[in-house]
Design a protein around this motif. Structure first.
Motif, mmCIF file in Angstrom:
data_model
loop_
_atom_site.group_PDB
_atom_site.id
_atom_site.type_symbol
_atom_site.label_atom_id
_atom_site.label_comp_id
_atom_site.label_asym_id
_atom_site.label_seq_id
_atom_site.Cartn_x
_atom_site.Cartn_y
_atom_site.Cartn_z
ATOM 1 N N LEU A 131 -50.442 27.888 16.139
ATOM 2 C CA LEU A 131 -51.338 27.831 14.985
ATOM 3 C C LEU A 131 -50.588 27.362 13.734
ATOM 4 O O LEU A 131 -51.123 26.564 12.947
ATOM 5 C CB LEU A 131 -51.963 29.207 14.732
ATOM 6 C CG LEU A 131 -53.160 29.581 15.607
ATOM 7 C CD1 LEU A 131 -53.585 31.025 15.339
ATOM 8 C CD2 LEU A 131 -54.337 28.653 15.324
ATOM 9 N N MET A 132 -49.369 27.858 13.536
ATOM 10 C CA MET A 132 -48.566 27.443 12.385
ATOM 11 C C MET A 132 -48.324 25.935 12.402
ATOM 12 O O MET A 132 -48.488 25.248 11.388
ATOM 13 C CB MET A 132 -47.206 28.168 12.392
ATOM 14 C CG MET A 132 -47.257 29.643 12.083
ATOM 15 S SD MET A 132 -45.581 30.365 12.191
ATOM 16 C CE MET A 132 -45.914 32.078 11.788
ATOM 17 N N LEU A 133 -47.944 25.410 13.568
ATOM 18 C CA LEU A 133 -47.705 23.971 13.691
ATOM 19 C C LEU A 133 -48.985 23.174 13.428
ATOM 20 O O LEU A 133 -48.947 22.132 12.749
ATOM 21 C CB LEU A 133 -47.165 23.646 15.093
ATOM 22 C CG LEU A 133 -45.716 24.014 15.373
ATOM 23 C CD1 LEU A 133 -45.419 23.910 16.869
ATOM 24 C CD2 LEU A 133 -44.754 23.115 14.589
ATOM 25 N N SER A 134 -50.095 23.654 13.944
ATOM 26 C CA SER A 134 -51.377 22.950 13.759
ATOM 27 C C SER A 134 -51.783 22.917 12.287
ATOM 28 O O SER A 134 -52.243 21.887 11.781
ATOM 29 C CB SER A 134 -52.476 23.626 14.584
ATOM 30 O OG SER A 134 -52.177 23.553 15.963
ATOM 31 N N VAL A 135 -51.614 24.046 11.596
ATOM 32 C CA VAL A 135 -51.985 24.122 10.176
ATOM 33 C C VAL A 135 -51.123 23.174 9.352
ATOM 34 O O VAL A 135 -51.616 22.426 8.501
ATOM 35 C CB VAL A 135 -51.858 25.570 9.656
ATOM 36 C CG1 VAL A 135 -51.988 25.610 8.138
ATOM 37 C CG2 VAL A 135 -52.923 26.463 10.294
ATOM 38 N N VAL A 136 -49.810 23.185 9.594
ATOM 39 C CA VAL A 136 -48.898 22.326 8.841
ATOM 40 C C VAL A 136 -49.153 20.853 9.156
ATOM 41 O O VAL A 136 -48.985 19.979 8.298
ATOM 42 C CB VAL A 136 -47.431 22.699 9.148
ATOM 43 C CG1 VAL A 136 -46.469 21.660 8.580
ATOM 44 C CG2 VAL A 136 -47.106 24.073 8.578
ATOM 45 N N SER A 137 -49.577 20.564 10.384
ATOM 46 C CA SER A 137 -49.780 19.164 10.788
ATOM 47 C C SER A 137 -50.921 18.487 10.030
ATOM 48 O O SER A 137 -50.919 17.275 9.874
ATOM 49 C CB SER A 137 -50.062 19.091 12.295
ATOM 50 O OG SER A 137 -51.386 19.524 12.592
ATOM 51 N N VAL A 138 -51.895 19.272 9.551
ATOM 52 C CA VAL A 138 -53.077 18.676 8.901
ATOM 53 C C VAL A 138 -52.698 17.909 7.629
ATOM 54 O O VAL A 138 -53.038 16.724 7.498
ATOM 55 C CB VAL A 138 -54.148 19.744 8.622
ATOM 56 C CG1 VAL A 138 -55.302 19.145 7.808
ATOM 57 C CG2 VAL A 138 -54.681 20.322 9.934
ATOM 58 N N PRO A 139 -51.980 18.536 6.651
ATOM 59 C CA PRO A 139 -51.602 17.750 5.467
ATOM 60 C C PRO A 139 -50.544 16.687 5.763
ATOM 61 O O PRO A 139 -50.458 15.687 5.050
ATOM 62 C CB PRO A 139 -51.058 18.810 4.496
ATOM 63 C CG PRO A 139 -50.638 19.947 5.359
ATOM 64 C CD PRO A 139 -51.585 19.943 6.517
ATOM 65 N N VAL A 140 -49.739 16.897 6.799
ATOM 66 C CA VAL A 140 -48.652 15.957 7.112
ATOM 67 C C VAL A 140 -49.150 14.781 7.945
ATOM 68 O O VAL A 140 -48.790 13.621 7.699
ATOM 69 C CB VAL A 140 -47.512 16.689 7.860
ATOM 70 C CG1 VAL A 140 -46.422 15.707 8.292
ATOM 71 C CG2 VAL A 140 -46.900 17.771 6.978
#
Length: 304
Positions: free
Chosen positions: A197-206
């Motif tokens: 979930l952490m990776l998915s959340v960070v991936s959105v703005p990046v």
């Protein structure tokens, strides 16, 4: 036979073989999806698969609540930080050099264990086994492609991959030291789901949001990667919690990952073929594992 299947050696080899199959799956998946988002989806599904396998929701959430702080720390270190560092470094460094740095991970894990445990110090045999394995990784890697640094950002990439290796060592030590009282199945499931979930959340703005459509081969790759992560990480957490298992010696088995990964690539991918350097490198890694087994036997004799 049952004892062999439950042995640390067999399970370590099985986990490393499962991880080695990821190379082909990741290569297929990244043709259609961005790195951080693909990793986040993969790990979250892996955690859900383990939760379903565990099959005891009440006990699962009791253990989660009791160990929440440690699980959050492990999710941040083992899944989120490692893979964020890995993919960030990989984008800045030639693939051959990245493979060599990541392949040297057992050396860094052994060094972290050396300073973390009084009974897991570097010995001449252990050091020799690890260094021989690193040489084998170098032979395989340098034989497949030239390593050329072309800009200052590549030094940043090298630093990120080296930090990734140290973080990997720290996460292994964390599990071995502080995971008593929690099932390795619950630990792997929760850390994978939260880290994913952490990776998915960070991936959105990046990276933005990528919802497909994806072809069948993408889904096959995602399904296999999710399964192998669930199985391999649960096995590894179980082994790290076993009495008498040394973090440094266990991680030397990871030298098998590029060997098995290369062999599978030769069999599955049309543009991959064996070469002399790869065969020599594999032979060198085999020698390092022979030295490792000798070191293991000596360590057990000293204990008894």
């Amino acid at each position: 036979m049952n004892n062999i299947l439950k042995s640390t050696t067999f399970l370590a080899i099985l986990a490393c073989w499962l991880w080695s199959t990821a190379f082909v799956g990741v290569k297929i998946g990244l043709e259609y999806h961005t790195p951080l988002q693909f990793a986040g989806v993969r790990f979250f599904i892996s955690g859900v698969l383990i939760f379903i396998y565990f099959g005891k929701p009440r006990r699962f959430f009791i253990e989660l609540k009791r160990n929440l702080r440690f699980i959050l720390l492990l999710s941040l270190v083992q899944i989120f930080s490692q893979y964020a560092l890995f993919y960030s470094g990989l984008n800045l460094v030639p693939s051959a050099l990245a493979a060599m740095i990541v392949g040297s991970q057992p050396l860094f894990i052994a060094l972290v264990a050396h300073f973390s445990f009084h009974d897991d110090k570097m010995t001449p045999l252990k050091t020799g086994s690890i260094m021989i394995g690193v040489v084998g990784i170098a032979i395989i890697t340098l034989g497949r492609a030239n390593v050329e640094l072309k800009g200052e950002l590549e030094f940043l990439g090298i630093a990120l991959l080296l930090i990734n290796n140290i973080v990997s060592g720290y996460s292994n030590v964390l599990i071995a030291k502080r995971s008593s009282g929690i099932s390795p199945i619950v630990l792997s499931s929760t850390s994978l789901m939260i880290g994913g979930l952490m990776l998915s959340v960070v991936s959105v703005p990046v990276e933005g949001i990528h919802l497909g459509p994806f072809p069948p081969e993408y889904w096959y790759a995602l399904a296999w990667l999710s399964f192998l992560s669930a199985a391999a990480i649960t096995i590894w957490y179980t082994l790290l919690k076993r009495p008498g298992v040394k973090v440094s010696l266990l991680n030397v088995w990871k030298f098998l990952i590029p060997v098995s990964g290369a062999a599978l690539s030769w069999m599955i991918l049309a543009d991959e073929n064996p070469d002399v350097n790869s065969i020599i490198g594999m032979a060198v890694i085999a020698i390092s594992l022979i030295v490792l087994n000798y070191a293991n036997r000596r360590a057990r004799k000293l204990v008894t």
